[in-house]
Design a protein around this motif. Sequence first.
Motif, PDB file in Angstrom:
ATOM      1  N   PHE A   2       7.561  -7.423  11.304  1.00  0.00           N
ATOM      2  CA  PHE A   2       8.970  -7.769  11.216  1.00  0.00           C
ATOM      3  C   PHE A   2       9.767  -6.905  12.168  1.00  0.00           C
ATOM      4  CE2 PHE A   2      13.250  -7.497   9.587  1.00  0.00           C
ATOM      5  CZ  PHE A   2      13.549  -8.840   9.516  1.00  0.00           C
ATOM      6  N   SER A 388      -3.394 -18.337  10.131  1.00  0.00           N
ATOM      7  CA  SER A 388      -2.733 -18.409   8.835  1.00  0.00           C
ATOM      8  C   SER A 388      -3.313 -19.552   8.014  1.00  0.00           C
ATOM      9  CB  SER A 388      -1.228 -18.616   9.022  1.00  0.00           C
ATOM     10  OG  SER A 388      -0.608 -18.814   7.756  1.00  0.00           O
ATOM     11  N   ALA A 390      -1.818 -20.433   5.290  1.00  0.00           N
ATOM     12  CA  ALA A 390      -0.693 -20.913   4.474  1.00  0.00           C
ATOM     13  C   ALA A 390      -0.605 -22.439   4.530  1.00  0.00           C
ATOM     14  CB  ALA A 390       0.606 -20.306   4.993  1.00  0.00           C
ATOM     15  N   SER A 400      13.499 -24.619   8.978  1.00  0.00           N
ATOM     16  CA  SER A 400      13.025 -23.327   9.479  1.00  0.00           C
ATOM     17  C   SER A 400      13.630 -23.025  10.842  1.00  0.00           C
ATOM     18  CB  SER A 400      11.493 -23.324   9.562  1.00  0.00           C
ATOM     19  OG  SER A 400      10.955 -23.640   8.302  1.00  0.00           O
ATOM     20  N   GLN A 420      10.896 -22.189   5.948  1.00  0.00           N
ATOM     21  CA  GLN A 420       9.606 -21.482   5.905  1.00  0.00           C
ATOM     22  C   GLN A 420       9.447 -20.653   7.176  1.00  0.00           C
ATOM     23  OE1 GLN A 420       8.149 -22.325   2.385  1.00  0.00           O
ATOM     24  NE2 GLN A 420       6.429 -22.096   3.767  1.00  0.00           N
ATOM     25  N   GLY A 422       9.591 -17.556   8.113  1.00  0.00           N
ATOM     26  CA  GLY A 422       8.705 -16.386   8.120  1.00  0.00           C
ATOM     27  C   GLY A 422       7.235 -16.798   8.168  1.00  0.00           C
ATOM     28  N   THR A 423       6.917 -17.874   7.472  1.00  0.00           N
ATOM     29  CA  THR A 423       5.530 -18.361   7.470  1.00  0.00           C
ATOM     30  C   THR A 423       5.166 -18.904   8.844  1.00  0.00           C
ATOM     31  OG1 THR A 423       5.977 -19.051   5.208  1.00  0.00           O
ATOM     32  CG2 THR A 423       3.911 -19.808   6.193  1.00  0.00           C
ATOM     33  N   GLU A 427       4.868 -14.141   9.883  1.00  0.00           N
ATOM     34  CA  GLU A 427       5.295 -12.864   9.304  1.00  0.00           C
ATOM     35  C   GLU A 427       4.850 -12.719   7.864  1.00  0.00           C
ATOM     36  OE1 GLU A 427       9.199 -12.633  12.172  1.00  0.00           O
ATOM     37  OE2 GLU A 427       9.487 -12.967  10.031  1.00  0.00           O
ATOM     38  N   ASN A 428       4.602 -13.836   7.231  1.00  0.00           N
ATOM     39  CA  ASN A 428       4.013 -13.779   5.894  1.00  0.00           C
ATOM     40  C   ASN A 428       3.087 -14.972   5.726  1.00  0.00           C
ATOM     41  OD1 ASN A 428       5.319 -16.099   4.537  1.00  0.00           O
ATOM     42  ND2 ASN A 428       7.184 -14.942   5.023  1.00  0.00           N
ATOM     43  N   SER A 429       2.314 -14.924   4.660  1.00  0.00           N
ATOM     44  CA  SER A 429       1.336 -16.012   4.483  1.00  0.00           C
ATOM     45  C   SER A 429       1.716 -16.880   3.293  1.00  0.00           C
ATOM     46  CB  SER A 429      -0.057 -15.422   4.301  1.00  0.00           C
ATOM     47  OG  SER A 429       0.001 -14.472   3.260  1.00  0.00           O
ATOM     48  N   GLU A 430       3.022 -16.841   2.969  1.00  0.00           N
ATOM     49  CA  GLU A 430       3.464 -17.639   1.825  1.00  0.00           C
ATOM     50  C   GLU A 430       3.740 -19.079   2.241  1.00  0.00           C
ATOM     51  OE1 GLU A 430       6.886 -15.519   0.384  1.00  0.00           O
ATOM     52  OE2 GLU A 430       5.657 -13.700   0.465  1.00  0.00           O
TER      53      GLU A 430
END
Length: 513
Positions: A2, A388, A390, A400, A420, A422-423, A427-430
């Motif tokens: 981040f 990823s 996700a 997004s 979404q 960040g996904t 940056e995240n895997s949510e």
Amino acid sequence: MFFLSALYAGCLAPLSASAEETGDSCSGGRGKPNVIVILADDLGYADLQCYGARNVRTPNVDRLAQTGVRFTNAHAVASTSTPSRYSLLTGMYSWRRDDTDIARGDAAMIIRPGQYSLADMFKDCGYSTGAVGKWHLGLGDRGGCQDWNAPLPSALGDIGFDYSYIMAATADRVPCVFIENGKVANYDPSAPIFVNYEKNFEGEPTGQSNPELLYNLKPSHGHDMSIVNGIGRIGYMKGGGKALWKDEDIADSITVHAVDFIKSHKDGPFFLYFATNDVHVPRFPHDRFRGQSGMGLRGDAIVQFDWCVGEIMRTLEEQGIADNTLVILTSDNGPVVDDGYDDKAEELLNGHCPTGPWRGGKYSAFEGGTAVPFIVSWPGTVRENGESEALVSHIDLFSSLASLLGAKLPKGSATDSRDQLGTFLGENSEGREYVIEQSAYHVLSVRTPNWKYIEPNDGGKRVWGPMIETGNEPVPQLYDMRKTSSEKRNVADRHPDILFRMMSILRKERNRQ
Ligand code: NG6
Ligand code: CA
């Protein structure tokens, strides 16, 4: 990660016009990168080397993946083109409307000027916007009665695209001409254009009446109406003359126009929707790609697609804007091998499996219908060589990207789309807790990270020639997706609680609007 993004956003800021300068109210805190969506057609999950393809090399796409994140559980909204593209460009599920099925070449504009599109959003944020390649979402106000010899009364300029150079529908549908900013490109006044999807024009040969004129490709199913460039099409057309495309030059034509768009907007910011014809039928790549794969025309079309991607990347690098450009590469739906032309795609697979681990393919309710390659690259901002798992869907690109720009969407727009960001940026895997998938037979499915539900329906079990399983069953299907290839054993009876939960998700989504 981040921290890195924030740092880069700071570095990028001076390159981008401020909100005050452009008079817009968008400020997402990460500057205003250029955004390019590269949308392939019918390219399968495993048709690229970086997704495990065999018999074909895709060095440019692989390089793109190395500069970003490669998603392994990404989904188009639908398993055919028109509904998939409608959803991506509007952030609304195609199945909420009854006019988003595979469109004819003379369909009226499906996204009406009053509907807020992804291009509108970019434009409102001060971007120059362009669409190049396959459209397949209708043109003009009234279906079946466009005058192709005059400027169309409504076209992409009315839904947010400053510039467009497009094919009205698909390469296998008439009219076989490019439309530039609402007018036929290279219009030939000596050969006025007429299009009809009901009946032929007197005296004009068709694939059915004159099969000896099909000197470039022969159909395996349908595709026996008007003949253009020695290939039978869907629909009838007359005229066109110099404006008619040559299938072997389509990739070059659209790439040249995409590259020109990038160069002329290098000072940015710009949004480019680059929708290739590859690897849709008729597959008829340029001579220089012939024999470049070990799989005949379908494989060679993948090589051609990879070349297009390489040209875009090279242009960004040469213009010094690669680090300020977010590139998203994906496909509109899953793969099909024989899709109506006798191009030996089936016979020449030589062990290659376009869907990878997934069952079904284009048209299907099984995962092969909507599981697509999905790569997000933004050198210096998105981490390199990322992967990823996700669960993501095209439906969320709209919100997004709006979030990236800090855009405020008008009420009632993109209502199925979620942020979404960040996904997508790795940056995240949510991922999503579920995605909704639409088959060609209007059958909806719910996919969660662990389960897949296909609603019961009375459709046939196989798509004609391609022999793809539709996934249709008259009973509810529930599959345990904890092993990727597991759409094999229907466990609905063994997990009534999970089945109920999945059915509830679908009911609520259906009733939401
Ligand atoms: C089908 C066509 C197929 C393809 C598809 C649309 C026949 C037999 N089949 O009806 O070739 O054009 O429509 O594909 O005509 S899509 O990727 O644009 O949705
Ligand atoms: Ca498609």
